[in-house]
Design a protein around this motif. Structure first.
Motif, PDB file in Angstrom:
ATOM      1  N   VAL A  54       1.883   9.937 -10.225  1.00  0.00           N
ATOM      2  CA  VAL A  54       1.017  10.361 -11.308  1.00  0.00           C
ATOM      3  C   VAL A  54      -0.053  11.344 -11.094  1.00  0.00           C
ATOM      4  CG1 VAL A  54       1.307   7.868 -12.251  1.00  0.00           C
ATOM      5  CG2 VAL A  54      -0.689   8.681 -10.814  1.00  0.00           C
ATOM      6  N   GLY A  55       0.209  12.008  -9.994  1.00  0.00           N
ATOM      7  CA  GLY A  55      -0.814  13.265  -9.767  1.00  0.00           C
ATOM      8  C   GLY A  55      -2.333  13.044  -9.136  1.00  0.00           C
ATOM      9  N   LEU A  56      -2.221  12.080  -8.242  1.00  0.00           N
ATOM     10  CA  LEU A  56      -3.575  11.528  -7.900  1.00  0.00           C
ATOM     11  C   LEU A  56      -3.285  11.825  -6.155  1.00  0.00           C
ATOM     12  CD1 LEU A  56      -4.479   8.644  -9.674  1.00  0.00           C
ATOM     13  CD2 LEU A  56      -5.514  10.776  -9.895  1.00  0.00           C
ATOM     14  N   GLN A  57      -4.301  12.078  -5.452  1.00  0.00           N
ATOM     15  CA  GLN A  57      -4.014  12.303  -4.052  1.00  0.00           C
ATOM     16  C   GLN A  57      -3.776  10.884  -3.661  1.00  0.00           C
ATOM     17  OE1 GLN A  57      -7.840  13.913  -2.825  1.00  0.00           O
ATOM     18  NE2 GLN A  57      -7.212  15.892  -3.534  1.00  0.00           N
TER      19      GLN A  57
ATOM     20  N   LEU B 176       0.755  -1.098  -0.063  1.00  0.00           N
ATOM     21  CA  LEU B 176       0.121   0.109  -0.029  1.00  0.00           C
ATOM     22  C   LEU B 176       0.820   1.312   0.007  1.00  0.00           C
ATOM     23  CD1 LEU B 176      -2.904  -0.799   2.353  1.00  0.00           C
ATOM     24  CD2 LEU B 176      -3.083  -0.476  -0.320  1.00  0.00           C
ATOM     25  N   GLU B 177       2.065   1.064   0.727  1.00  0.00           N
ATOM     26  CA  GLU B 177       2.933   2.138   0.736  1.00  0.00           C
ATOM     27  C   GLU B 177       3.297   2.602  -0.536  1.00  0.00           C
ATOM     28  OE1 GLU B 177       5.401   2.110   4.436  1.00  0.00           O
ATOM     29  OE2 GLU B 177       6.715   3.332   3.043  1.00  0.00           O
ATOM     30  N   ARG B 178       3.725   1.574  -1.068  1.00  0.00           N
ATOM     31  CA  ARG B 178       4.371   1.858  -2.451  1.00  0.00           C
ATOM     32  C   ARG B 178       3.324   2.082  -3.506  1.00  0.00           C
ATOM     33  NH1 ARG B 178       8.058  -1.627  -5.359  1.00  0.00           N
ATOM     34  NH2 ARG B 178       9.375  -2.404  -3.534  1.00  0.00           N
ATOM     35  N   PHE B 179       2.263   1.852  -3.422  1.00  0.00           N
ATOM     36  CA  PHE B 179       1.111   2.263  -4.217  1.00  0.00           C
ATOM     37  C   PHE B 179       0.877   3.761  -4.039  1.00  0.00           C
ATOM     38  CE2 PHE B 179      -1.918   1.353  -7.530  1.00  0.00           C
ATOM     39  CZ  PHE B 179      -3.106   1.808  -6.832  1.00  0.00           C
ATOM     40  N   GLN B 180       0.629   4.095  -2.782  1.00  0.00           N
ATOM     41  CA  GLN B 180       0.458   5.428  -2.635  1.00  0.00           C
ATOM     42  C   GLN B 180       1.671   6.383  -3.211  1.00  0.00           C
ATOM     43  OE1 GLN B 180      -0.274   5.448   1.852  1.00  0.00           O
ATOM     44  NE2 GLN B 180      -2.083   6.452   1.304  1.00  0.00           N
ATOM     45  N   GLU B 181       2.666   5.984  -3.087  1.00  0.00           N
ATOM     46  CA  GLU B 181       3.928   6.789  -3.884  1.00  0.00           C
ATOM     47  C   GLU B 181       3.629   6.808  -5.269  1.00  0.00           C
ATOM     48  OE1 GLU B 181       7.265   4.922  -0.940  1.00  0.00           O
ATOM     49  OE2 GLU B 181       7.646   5.066  -2.956  1.00  0.00           O
TER      50      GLU B 181
ATOM     51  N   HIS C 171     -15.337   4.013  -9.859  1.00  0.00           N
ATOM     52  CA  HIS C 171     -16.334   4.713 -10.588  1.00  0.00           C
ATOM     53  C   HIS C 171     -16.302   6.348  -9.726  1.00  0.00           C
ATOM     54  CE1 HIS C 171     -18.526   3.433  -6.904  1.00  0.00           C
ATOM     55  NE2 HIS C 171     -19.457   4.736  -6.984  1.00  0.00           N
ATOM     56  N   GLN C 172     -15.473   6.359  -8.784  1.00  0.00           N
ATOM     57  CA  GLN C 172     -15.291   7.582  -8.036  1.00  0.00           C
ATOM     58  C   GLN C 172     -14.324   8.477  -8.720  1.00  0.00           C
ATOM     59  OE1 GLN C 172     -15.270   5.403  -4.266  1.00  0.00           O
ATOM     60  NE2 GLN C 172     -16.257   7.187  -3.466  1.00  0.00           N
ATOM     61  N   PHE C 173     -13.614   7.849  -9.496  1.00  0.00           N
ATOM     62  CA  PHE C 173     -12.675   8.670 -10.302  1.00  0.00           C
ATOM     63  C   PHE C 173     -13.198   8.968 -11.969  1.00  0.00           C
ATOM     64  CE2 PHE C 173      -8.976   8.063  -7.738  1.00  0.00           C
ATOM     65  CZ  PHE C 173      -9.191   6.846  -7.112  1.00  0.00           C
ATOM     66  N   SER C 174     -12.717  10.229 -12.418  1.00  0.00           N
ATOM     67  CA  SER C 174     -13.132  10.434 -13.637  1.00  0.00           C
ATOM     68  C   SER C 174     -12.285   9.461 -14.785  1.00  0.00           C
ATOM     69  CB  SER C 174     -12.656  11.972 -14.039  1.00  0.00           C
ATOM     70  OG  SER C 174     -11.418  12.229 -14.000  1.00  0.00           O
ATOM     71  N   GLY C 175     -12.574   9.488 -15.878  1.00  0.00           N
ATOM     72  CA  GLY C 175     -11.859   8.881 -17.031  1.00  0.00           C
ATOM     73  C   GLY C 175     -10.233   9.024 -16.970  1.00  0.00           C
ATOM     74  N   GLY C 176      -9.823  10.342 -17.074  1.00  0.00           N
ATOM     75  CA  GLY C 176      -8.515  10.654 -17.029  1.00  0.00           C
ATOM     76  C   GLY C 176      -7.603   9.939 -15.517  1.00  0.00           C
ATOM     77  N   MET C 177      -8.423  10.256 -14.800  1.00  0.00           N
ATOM     78  CA  MET C 177      -7.976   9.814 -13.401  1.00  0.00           C
ATOM     79  C   MET C 177      -7.890   8.164 -13.556  1.00  0.00           C
ATOM     80  SD  MET C 177      -9.987  12.384 -11.360  1.00  0.00           S
ATOM     81  CE  MET C 177      -9.293  12.448  -9.571  1.00  0.00           C
TER      82      MET C 177
ATOM     83  N   ILE D  60      -5.550  17.377 -24.048  1.00  0.00           N
ATOM     84  CA  ILE D  60      -5.301  18.109 -22.941  1.00  0.00           C
ATOM     85  C   ILE D  60      -4.686  16.780 -21.830  1.00  0.00           C
ATOM     86  CG2 ILE D  60      -5.496  19.482 -21.006  1.00  0.00           C
ATOM     87  CD1 ILE D  60      -6.730  21.439 -22.891  1.00  0.00           C
ATOM     88  N   MET D  61      -5.767  15.891 -21.668  1.00  0.00           N
ATOM     89  CA  MET D  61      -5.732  14.841 -20.614  1.00  0.00           C
ATOM     90  C   MET D  61      -4.317  13.984 -21.235  1.00  0.00           C
ATOM     91  SD  MET D  61      -8.519  12.599 -19.343  1.00  0.00           S
ATOM     92  CE  MET D  61      -9.929  13.779 -19.295  1.00  0.00           C
ATOM     93  N   GLN D  62      -4.242  13.787 -22.442  1.00  0.00           N
ATOM     94  CA  GLN D  62      -3.072  12.810 -22.924  1.00  0.00           C
ATOM     95  C   GLN D  62      -2.005  13.539 -22.824  1.00  0.00           C
ATOM     96  OE1 GLN D  62      -3.295  10.885 -27.221  1.00  0.00           O
ATOM     97  NE2 GLN D  62      -2.220  13.004 -27.558  1.00  0.00           N
ATOM     98  N   ASP D  63      -2.013  14.997 -23.068  1.00  0.00           N
ATOM     99  CA  ASP D  63      -0.681  15.624 -22.610  1.00  0.00           C
ATOM    100  C   ASP D  63      -0.324  15.461 -21.090  1.00  0.00           C
ATOM    101  OD1 ASP D  63       0.749  18.600 -23.490  1.00  0.00           O
ATOM    102  OD2 ASP D  63       1.435  16.881 -24.227  1.00  0.00           O
ATOM    103  N   GLN D  64      -1.265  15.600 -20.287  1.00  0.00           N
ATOM    104  CA  GLN D  64      -0.985  15.339 -18.901  1.00  0.00           C
ATOM    105  C   GLN D  64      -0.320  14.001 -18.475  1.00  0.00           C
ATOM    106  OE1 GLN D  64      -4.837  16.179 -17.529  1.00  0.00           O
ATOM    107  NE2 GLN D  64      -4.469  18.329 -16.824  1.00  0.00           N
ATOM    108  N   ILE D  65      -1.014  13.179 -19.269  1.00  0.00           N
ATOM    109  CA  ILE D  65      -0.338  11.823 -18.746  1.00  0.00           C
ATOM    110  C   ILE D  65       1.059  11.513 -19.469  1.00  0.00           C
ATOM    111  CG2 ILE D  65      -0.899   9.289 -19.526  1.00  0.00           C
ATOM    112  CD1 ILE D  65      -3.610   9.594 -18.908  1.00  0.00           C
ATOM    113  N   PHE D  66       1.293  12.176 -20.604  1.00  0.00           N
ATOM    114  CA  PHE D  66       2.507  11.888 -20.997  1.00  0.00           C
ATOM    115  C   PHE D  66       3.507  12.611 -20.232  1.00  0.00           C
ATOM    116  CE2 PHE D  66       3.284   8.923 -24.453  1.00  0.00           C
ATOM    117  CZ  PHE D  66       2.118   8.946 -25.068  1.00  0.00           C
TER     118      PHE D  66
END
Lengths: 329, 361, 346
Positions: free
Chosen positions: C141-144, C131-136, C153-159, C188-194
């Motif tokens: 990747v910019g997620l909380q 879990l620790e590793r996963f949280q890191e 389902h609580q995340f949006s598509g890009g998330m 824009i989402m694509q660019d964020q992911i890249f």
């Protein structure tokens, strides 16, 4: 909307429905043609006695008064008095209810468990010979009405092999010895077990086919989903993959469970007649024929309540399994 | 651009979808939340014009298309075809409308009936509109979309054709009634790149030859620029910028347009494009109220952006406070244009990085 | 030169169908080194997705490697049993970012549970450590990080896509196979992911096999690449080589067909026809029907992947690679396609 709210709303909805049904049944039976007076007269009750009877049970009061009385009594536990048996309805039917319940509930549940497992197997082994045999077998059994199944079982296992008794719940011979024991003692006897085996088996067999076929279709559908591929490609062992698949696929089966419960009640009467099983189906038929509407009302209400509550429990279960549900869905 | 009356006119269009309410909400008479899919949008289309509508998913472009096609009723505002409001159409008006305004959809795999031969798919519109001389028209249209010889294709089923061929059939089906306007919803996004250009060139040629008008909806700026005279950029239900294609691409004025264009990858390993600095994703268009809808993510946000910006400009229109002086406009009653530097200087508020919080759920 | 991380040599993959063995990949060769981002680009039906699946051991049940080798760190992927592959390679060494449909995460499982399940299957890490590793990774990747216990389902598509990336990374594999990771996402989402994928390269020293139809993504984000057509590798080399000096007709024409937003006035190139579906052994260049420079020679055998001008790192599979390049420089693309019986003289 939050899940907690979902559960609260469903509970309130269920209670409201129960009340509505109670009301409906009350008026429905009072307003139906044919009444107890004819039956009682037929049984030899005189006009005077009839009038006294009616006065005693408030049967001459205006309907709405009777209704209010009925409801207030109902919620305090008095569900009416059988007109033909002259005893409280509850006393008259409670053991019958129990007898039917112990036949149906474990029977259908076991049928569903077996059916779901079978369905999972069929769904994950598509195209194989065993799958085809399984499907054909399931459909074949499913087309048999339960009383037919019952008769077949009786003929083979009771008539021919003589392994099991052919009727009743407790043989008359042994009934005497339970006169002075607590009510549950008879259910724990070997005699009871022998009588129970065949009707129970009939119920189980009858209720395998629907969950099996639904589960199979559901599994096949779930297998096409991307997350199934993802589970596979992340390297989960086969059994774990199947567990995840089954969890998803079981959702439609759970939805269908209360439907089987409902259908079972219809078949219950026939089943009890074939096996001479002292249950509520048999009792209900007697009460209807004799226009004993307090009993009929109550039993119908129970049936409705049973269906409603099972639906409610299923919704609750579904809400626990699937985090996405809300009342709007 | 002709100076004639426009074929299609959209005026202050609003299309809201009420969100489902729970039982208690209904009992307590609470107002439902509205998805403001299209909000106060104005747009027109003249003869032989090709206008593009660009936006990311959720911006309302599909809703706009549905409303323009008359498949979705507006909430407010009006939509007119040749001067008549859709709301005033009677049955024969609708029939006429349907003949003259056609649509090409995105998914070549799903927009043709798999159980009908190509010939049948092309015949049916002619039957519906009682147009005769069908064989000849079918053949002509097939030639127009370069599916020749027509006999090779007419008796086949959609699944026997490639994606590009299917899309040509969709175009043929749209053209066979000799329409005036064609709505195109991402017609090439599901095709391979090598086929995209072929279809776009075909469309371009047909528009020229047949004198058609087109509303071209897409999320892909790079292909839109190939075929459109003018581009409208949509964000959260509003058009934020409108400009002739080349001008938009060389000088995007609205911060969102700029971000959008800057985020497009360039097929050149030597180019040194910077990655987007925009955070988060487009929020749901619910309960948005007043003010510029891009302000939460805008790198050039100012205090005045709390009020809804008006659209300024003539040929190159933009709805952004950077480009007009809100106070001056109020004072004089005329729209006073300013440049971004002027605005930023006078308001004294430095461009803040858009918060872009993970405000998704 | 050290052993490449991932190496395909004359790899052929076929699917058993009712119409015979469908050859999805024919004699493909390429190599990926450590710390390198490699782009595999081609249009639909070129075999790139099949290669992605073969690398992660996720080929459909009717597909198999019928000849050639696919080696990971020197060992043939074929040689592993399913069990061994799970224990030693899957997810720990090679992980997958699948095509960006919004349906890859199990909707009935919390994302954190899915992560711990994967960790328990492949490693000895305890739940806490996983879990620790996963949280890191969530943070990378910019997620909380606090949101790891949410349902998909609580995340949006890009998330969701970023959560998938976090899942692919958290066991710190050597190779990530990204199969069209941003196709369904907005630009824009694509660019964020890249952006995150770029950062990962710097921080984690992973290699990536990026499968896509969008050549701009490869040019911008990859070091080396291969272009595929109809199951064959047409050209392979560094991105600059393939861009500056394309030798295979398909590479040339494909680049022409791609719009470039920085040059919007440029005429878009087209390629006639569609890639063929090949059954059984492939004995010709699959581009022959669509190629403007094709000759009889191209029908006779599969062109070998030869080095361009002696550069081992830049290879093209075309019998006429030198001529084509010269002619293209001078004349541009010819009008006709298909075989030219006059030897291509025009």
């Amino acid at each position: 909307m939050s899940r907690a709210r979902y559960f609260v709303v469903r509970t309130l909805q269920t209670v409201a429905m129960l009340f509505l049904i109670l009301t409906f049944l009350f008026f429905f039976f009072r307003l139906m043609p044919g009444n107890y007076a004819d039956i009682m007269t037929f049984q030899g009750v005189t006009g005077e006695q009839l009038q006294a009877f009616e006065a005693k049970w408030g049967l001459n009061d205006p309907l709405h008064v009777q209704y209010v009385d009925y409801v207030t009594n109902f919620v305090t536990g008095d569900v009416g008095t059988s007109l033909r048996l002259r005893e409280p309805v509850w006393e008259a039917v409670k053991m019958k209810l129990f007898n039917s319940f112990i036949l149906l509930a474990p029977g259908i549940t076991l049928g569903y468990l077996i059916g779901t497992t079978l369905g999972t197997y069929l769904g994950t082994n598509r195209g194989s010979l065993s799958e085809r045999v399984g499907v054909i077998g399931s459909i074949f059994i499913g087309t048999m009405p339960i009383f037919f199944l019952a008769i077949v079982l009786l003929m083979i296992f009771s008539g021919w092999l003589n392994w099991f008794p052919s009727s009743g719940m407790i043989s008359a011979v042994n009934a005497a010895q339970f006169e002075n024991s607590p009510w549950y003692a008879r259910y724990l006897s070997a005699d009871f077990a022998l009588h129970y085996a065949l009707p129970f088996t009939a119920v189980v067999i009858r209720y395998i086919n629907l969950p099996a076929l639904i589960m199979r279709t559901s599994v096949v559908e779930v297998l096409g989903q991307d997350f199934v591929y993802y589970h596979r490609v992340t390297g989960l062992p086969r059994l774990r993959q199947v567990r995840h698949i089954a969890k998803h696929a079981s959702l439609p089966v759970i939805t269908v469970y209360p439907i089987s419960m409902t259908r079972a009640i219809g078949g219950l009467v026939l089943l009890e007649v074939v096996f001479n099983w002292p249950g509520i189906g048999y009792e209900l038929v007697q009460a209807v024929l004799q226009r004993d509407f307090p009993v009929v009302q109550f039993v119908f209400f129970l049936i409705a309540a049973f269906v409603l509550v099972s639906n409610y429990l299923i919704d609750v279960l579904y809400g626990i399994i699937d985090p996405r549900v809300s009342v709007e869905d | 651009m002709s100076a004639d009356a426009p074929l299609l006119e959209v005026d202050g269009l609003k299309k809201y979808f009420a969100q489902d309410r729970s039982l208690s909400d209904v009992l307590l008479r609470r107002e439902p939340d509205y998805i403001q899919a299209v909000d106060d949008l104005s747009f027109d289309l003249h003869e032989n014009e090709v206008k593009g509508v660009i936006g990311e998913s959720g911006c309302g472009k599909t809703t706009l298309l549905m409303t323009l096609l008359g498949l979705s009723e507006k909430t407010e505002g009006n939509v007119r075809f040749e001067g008549t409001d859709y709301a005033e159409f009677d049955r024969s008006d609708w029939k006429e409308f349907r003949r003259r305004v056609q649509v090409i959809f995105q998914d070549p795999f799903n927009s043709l009936d798999p159980k009908k031969t190509i010939r049948r798919s092309l015949e049916i519109p002619l039957e519906v509109h009682d147009i005769g001389d069908r064989e000849r028209r079918i053949h002509e249209t097939m030639e127009m979309v370069e599916l020749g010889p027509p006999e090779r294709y007419l008796d086949r089923y959609p699944n026997e054709l490639s994606g590009g061929e299917k899309q040509r059939v969709s175009i043929a089906r749209a053209l066979i009634l000799d329409p005036d306007v064609i709505m195109a919803d991402e017609p090439v996004s599901m095709l391979d790149v090598s086929t995209q250009a072929v279809i776009l060139k075909l469309l371009s040629r047909l528009i020229e030859e047949q004198g058609l008008s087109m509303v071209y909806i897409s999320h892909d700026l790079s292909t839109v620029s190939y075929i459109c005279d003018e581009i409208n950029v949509m964000y959260l239900g509003r058009i934020v910028e409108t400009a002739p294609t080349m001008e938009l691409l060389s000088d995007p004025q609205h911060p969102y347009s700029r971000e959008l264009i800057d985020a497009i990858p360039v097929p050149n390993p030597h180019a040194d494009r910077e990655r987007t600095s925009l955070e988060g994703s487009t929020p749901d268009p619910i309960g948005l109220g007043e003010g510029c809808r891009f302000r939460d993510r805008c790198p050039k946000r100012m205090d005045v952006c709390e009020t809804t910006p008006r659209t300024v400009g003539t040929d190159h229109e933009v709805a952004c406070h950077l480009y007009y002086d809100h106070d001056a406009t109020q004072a004089t009653g005329e729209v006073v244009r300013s440049t971004p530097d002027e605005r930023l200087a006078e308001t004294g508020s430095p461009p803040t990085d858009g918060e872009g919080a993970e405000a998704d759920r | 030169m050290s052993t490449p991380l991932l190496e395909a040599e004359d790899l052929t993959i076929q699917y058993q169908t009712s119409s015979g063995p469908l050859t999805a990949v024919s004699n493909a060769s390429f190599t990926i080194e450590s710390g390198e981002y490699f782009g595999l680009v081609g249009e639909s039906g070129c075999g790139k997705s099949t290669i992605a699946k073969a690398v992660v051991g996720g080929l459909d049940s009717n597909g198999a490697i019928t000849s050639g080798t696919l080696r990971y760190k020197g060992t043939e992927v074929q040689d592993y049993s399913e069990r061994e592959f799970n224990d030693e390679v899957r997810w720990k060494e090679i992980s997958l970012i699948p095509q960006s449909s919004m349906n890859n995460l199990d909707p009935l499982q919390r994302v954190s549970d899915q992560a711990t399940e994967i960790a328990s299957v492949h490693t000895d890490m305890g739940k806490e450590a996983a879990l620790e590793r996963f949280q890191e990774m969530f943070e990378t990747v910019g997620l909380q990080p606090s949101r790891i216990h949410d349902y998909p389902h609580q995340f949006s598509g890009g998330m969701q896509q970023r959560a998938i990336i976090a899942l692919a990374l958290f066991l710190e594999p050597s190779v990530i196979v990204a199969d069209e990771p941003t196709t369904a996402l907005d630009v824009i989402m694509q660019d964020q992911i890249f952006k995150y994928l770029d950062e990962m390269k710097a921080e984690l020293d992973t290699s990536m096999l990026l499968i896509t139809h969008d050549i701009s993504l490869v040019f911008e984000s990859c070091d080396r690449m291969a272009v595929m057509h109809g199951g064959q590798v047409a050209e392979t080399g560094s991105t600059t080589d393939v861009y500056d000096d394309p030798r295979h007709p398909y590479s040339i024409l494909l680049q022409e067909a791609f719009p470039d937003i920085q040059h919007p006035e440029r005429e878009l190139g087209t390629i006639d026809g569609t890639p063929p579906e090949s059954y059984g052994q492939v004995a010709e260049c699959t581009f022959v029907e669509r190629c403007p420079w094709a000759t009889e020679e191209c029908l006779e055998a599969e062109p070998p992947l030869d080095s361009v001008d002696g550069n081992e790192r830049h290879r093209a599979a075309c019998f006429r690679m030198d001529e084509v390049h010269d002619r293209y420089e001078v004349e541009g693309k010819p009008e006709a396609t298909g075989i030219q019986t006059d030897g291509g003289a025009r």
